[in-house]
Write an enzyme that holds these catalytic residues in place. Sequence first.
Site, PDB file in Angstrom:
ATOM      1  N   HIS A 154       0.851  -1.181   0.000  1.00 53.79           N
ATOM      2  CA  HIS A 154       0.000   0.000   0.000  1.00 53.79           C
ATOM      3  C   HIS A 154       0.892   1.238   0.000  1.00 53.79           C
ATOM      4  CE1 HIS A 154      -3.670  -2.250   1.859  1.00 53.79           C
ATOM      5  NE2 HIS A 154      -3.398  -2.639   0.625  1.00 53.79           N
TER       6      HIS A 154
ATOM      7  N   GLU B  57       1.066   3.705   1.988  1.00 52.87           N
ATOM      8  CA  GLU B  57       1.609   4.011   3.310  1.00 52.87           C
ATOM      9  C   GLU B  57       2.827   3.136   3.615  1.00 52.87           C
ATOM     10  OE1 GLU B  57      -1.537   3.178   2.361  1.00 52.87           O
ATOM     11  OE2 GLU B  57      -2.961   3.705   3.924  1.00 52.87           O
TER      12      GLU B  57
ATOM     13  N   CYS C 212      -6.171   0.830   6.174  1.00 52.21           N
ATOM     14  CA  CYS C 212      -6.349  -0.547   6.637  1.00 52.21           C
ATOM     15  C   CYS C 212      -5.616  -0.765   7.962  1.00 52.21           C
ATOM     16  CB  CYS C 212      -5.916  -1.545   5.568  1.00 52.21           C
ATOM     17  SG  CYS C 212      -4.128  -1.803   5.430  1.00 52.21           S
TER      18      CYS C 212
ATOM     19  N   CYS D 220      -1.784  -1.231   7.683  1.00 52.38           N
ATOM     20  CA  CYS D 220      -1.051   0.032   7.516  1.00 52.38           C
ATOM     21  C   CYS D 220      -1.076   0.868   8.792  1.00 52.38           C
ATOM     22  CB  CYS D 220      -1.600   0.823   6.334  1.00 52.38           C
ATOM     23  SG  CYS D 220      -1.089   0.120   4.743  1.00 52.38           S
TER      24      CYS D 220
END
Length: 174
Positions: free
Chosen positions: A104, A106, A134, A137
Site C-alpha cells: 500500500h 503508506e 487498513c 497500515c
Amino acid sequence: MNANSMTFSNELFNWCENFPYQDNRRPNWDEYFLLLAYIASRRSSCWRKKVGAVIVKDKAVISTGYNGAPAPQINCLELGECYRDVHNIASGTELEKCRASGSHAESNAIALAAKNGHSTAGATLYLFGHNYICNVCRGIIANAYISRVVHLKEDGSVVEFDVFKDWNKNPLDS
C-alpha cells in the site's frame, strides 16, 4: 517522448494551469503536502485505486509511496488486468489475493524511508486516494513512530489523526 508521454504532459500542464490556487493565495503546508500525495498517487499501478503517500519531517519530504505490486513483480497495468476484478472480489476483502498485497502507499513510503536511512519517528504522513487506512497500515504507521496522519479522503474531506492519541484502541471496536 512518446505519444503517451506527450498526452500526459499536456493533461498535467492543463491540470496545473487550472489548479484552484491561481490567485496569490499560497496553499498551507498540509495542502501542499496533500497535493504531493495526489501526485504520488498517479504513479500507482493499481486498476482500482490510485493512492499516494508522502512522509514529511520538519517540513521536508523524506519519502513518498504509492500502491502497486512490489518491485520485482509484474504489476496489474503491465498484465492488463486486475486479478480481483477478474474474480469479482469485493473491494476491501481478500486483500491477500491482490498483487499489491503488502504494498500500500503508506507501507511503501515507510519502506522507502527505511531503505534510504530516514527515521520516520515524529514525522507526518500525508495520504490521498481512499476512504480508510487498513489495519495493517495503521500498525505499520504506529510502529514507524509516525506521529500524525493527514488523510484527504475521496469525498474531499480531510481527516487528521494523532496516531498515539486517536489510534490507542483497536479500530475494529469503533
